[in-house]
Design a protein around this motif. Structure first.
Motif, PDB file in Angstrom:
ATOM      1  N   ILE A 188       0.836  -1.205   0.000  1.00 42.01           N
ATOM      2  CA  ILE A 188       0.000   0.000   0.000  1.00 42.01           C
ATOM      3  C   ILE A 188       0.871   1.256   0.000  1.00 42.01           C
ATOM      4  O   ILE A 188       0.622   2.214  -0.749  1.00 42.01           O
ATOM      5  CB  ILE A 188      -0.949   0.007   1.217  1.00 42.01           C
ATOM      6  N   TRP A 272      -8.262  -0.751   2.203  1.00 38.91           N
ATOM      7  CA  TRP A 272      -7.662  -1.309   1.000  1.00 38.91           C
ATOM      8  C   TRP A 272      -7.752  -2.831   1.077  1.00 38.91           C
ATOM      9  O   TRP A 272      -7.441  -3.428   2.106  1.00 38.91           O
ATOM     10  CB  TRP A 272      -6.199  -0.896   0.874  1.00 38.91           C
ATOM     11  N   ILE A 283      -3.336  -5.288  -5.191  1.00 40.12           N
ATOM     12  CA  ILE A 283      -4.409  -4.423  -4.710  1.00 40.12           C
ATOM     13  C   ILE A 283      -5.664  -4.604  -5.556  1.00 40.12           C
ATOM     14  O   ILE A 283      -5.597  -4.643  -6.788  1.00 40.12           O
ATOM     15  CB  ILE A 283      -3.964  -2.946  -4.745  1.00 40.12           C
ATOM     16  N   VAL A 285      -9.032  -2.892  -6.676  1.00 38.39           N
ATOM     17  CA  VAL A 285      -9.703  -1.587  -6.720  1.00 38.39           C
ATOM     18  C   VAL A 285     -11.126  -1.705  -7.243  1.00 38.39           C
ATOM     19  O   VAL A 285     -11.905  -0.768  -7.154  1.00 38.39           O
ATOM     20  CB  VAL A 285      -8.928  -0.562  -7.578  1.00 38.39           C
TER      21      VAL A 285
END
Length: 287
Positions: A188, A272, A283, A285
């Motif tokens: 992150i 997140w 990650i 999204v």
């Protein structure tokens, strides 16, 4: 008449024999129940991560433990008290500490310890954050535990250290774990740094496969191009990581940074989601 008497005597004898046999059978039944061997509880074999102290870091040590109940967290504490196999590492708990009680309620593990936990040389000479998170990280590696609340002989510890309060539960933290760039929070931080320096190309490669299929690079760039403005004058204050069966959630808390320090009344909190792909944290999204 003699035949009738003989028959009646025969019937009486048969009935007496039957009564005797019934009594013997009942005695055997009760005796069997008294001497019955209780069933052996199913043993649960689990490989866990234990975190021990080395210098200013926490070092992971994997261990296979066997528990006779589902409360693996209690066995983890006992293993921490036993100490590390690697003798260059240090246990966060003295050998004479006693577990007064321990239970998990709604994802929080309430660990009630004897005073030996804080009345010892280790507590007074080593960075106490290492002691706390050695225990917290070891227990919260279990998916169903979100945090640890410490108690000393039934009472919450009333003193604070650094920016942390021992009166509240502690969540998993990567801050003290021996550095590995591919930790969830490390990913992150690198992602945000790429966004803030307009390296959208590098940030885009850090997305999960599913996210990159769902959003084009141009759309991604449009979404995050205003990110600098949204977080202007904000800095990361703290974070915590929550682990689930197939992903982790990192909650990052930003606090407004003024000339004389943080303004704790101005906070931004973001969640997140990360998944593991080919040994790397990626990650998500787009859900």
């Amino acid at each position: 008449m003699k035949s009738i008497y003989k028959f009646m005597i025969f019937i009486i004898i048969v009935m007496i024999v039957m009564l005797i046999l019934i009594n013997i059978r009942e005695d055997i039944k009760y005796s069997s129940e008294e001497n019955a061997i209780p069933p052996i509880a199913n043993e649960i074999k689990t490989t866990v991560k234990l975190y021990f102290i080395q210098g200013n870091e926490l070092v992971e040590e994997k261990r296979t433990i066997i528990s006779k109940d589902s409360h693996i967290e209690n066995q983890i504490i006992k293993e921490l008290i036993k100490g590390p196999r690697n003798k260059t590492l240090i246990s966060p708990m003295p050998k004479n500490v006693k577990i007064i009680s321990a239970e998990t309620i709604e994802g929080i593990y309430y660990l009630n310890l004897s005073r030996e936990f804080i009345d010892n040389n280790l507590w007074n000479t080593i960075d106490r954050r290492l002691i706390i998170w050695s225990i917290v990280n070891s227990v919260t590696e279990l998916n169903y535990i979100k945090g640890v609340q410490f108690l000393i002989e039934g009472e919450k510890m009333t003193f604070d250290f650094e920016k942390y309060s021992l009166e509240s539960p502690f969540m998993f933290s990567e801050d003290f774990i021996r550095e590995d760039k591919n930790t969830p929070f490390g990913v992150i931080k690198e992602f945000l740094n790429n966004i803030l320096t307009s390296r959208y190309d590098k940030a885009y490669t850090m997305l999960s496969d599913e996210s990159r299929k769902s959003i084009s690079f141009e759309d991604f760039k449009d979404i995050f191009s205003d990110y600098n403005n949204d977080l202007e004058n904000y800095d990361i204050f703290t974070y915590h990581t929550q682990k689930f069966s197939n992903y982790v959630k990192v909650t990052v808390i930003y606090v407004f940074l003024e000339a004389d320090g943080f303004d704790y009344n101005k906070k931004i909190e973001e969640d997140w989601k990360l998944v593991r792909e080919n040994g790397m944290w990626k990650i998500v999204v787009i859900d």
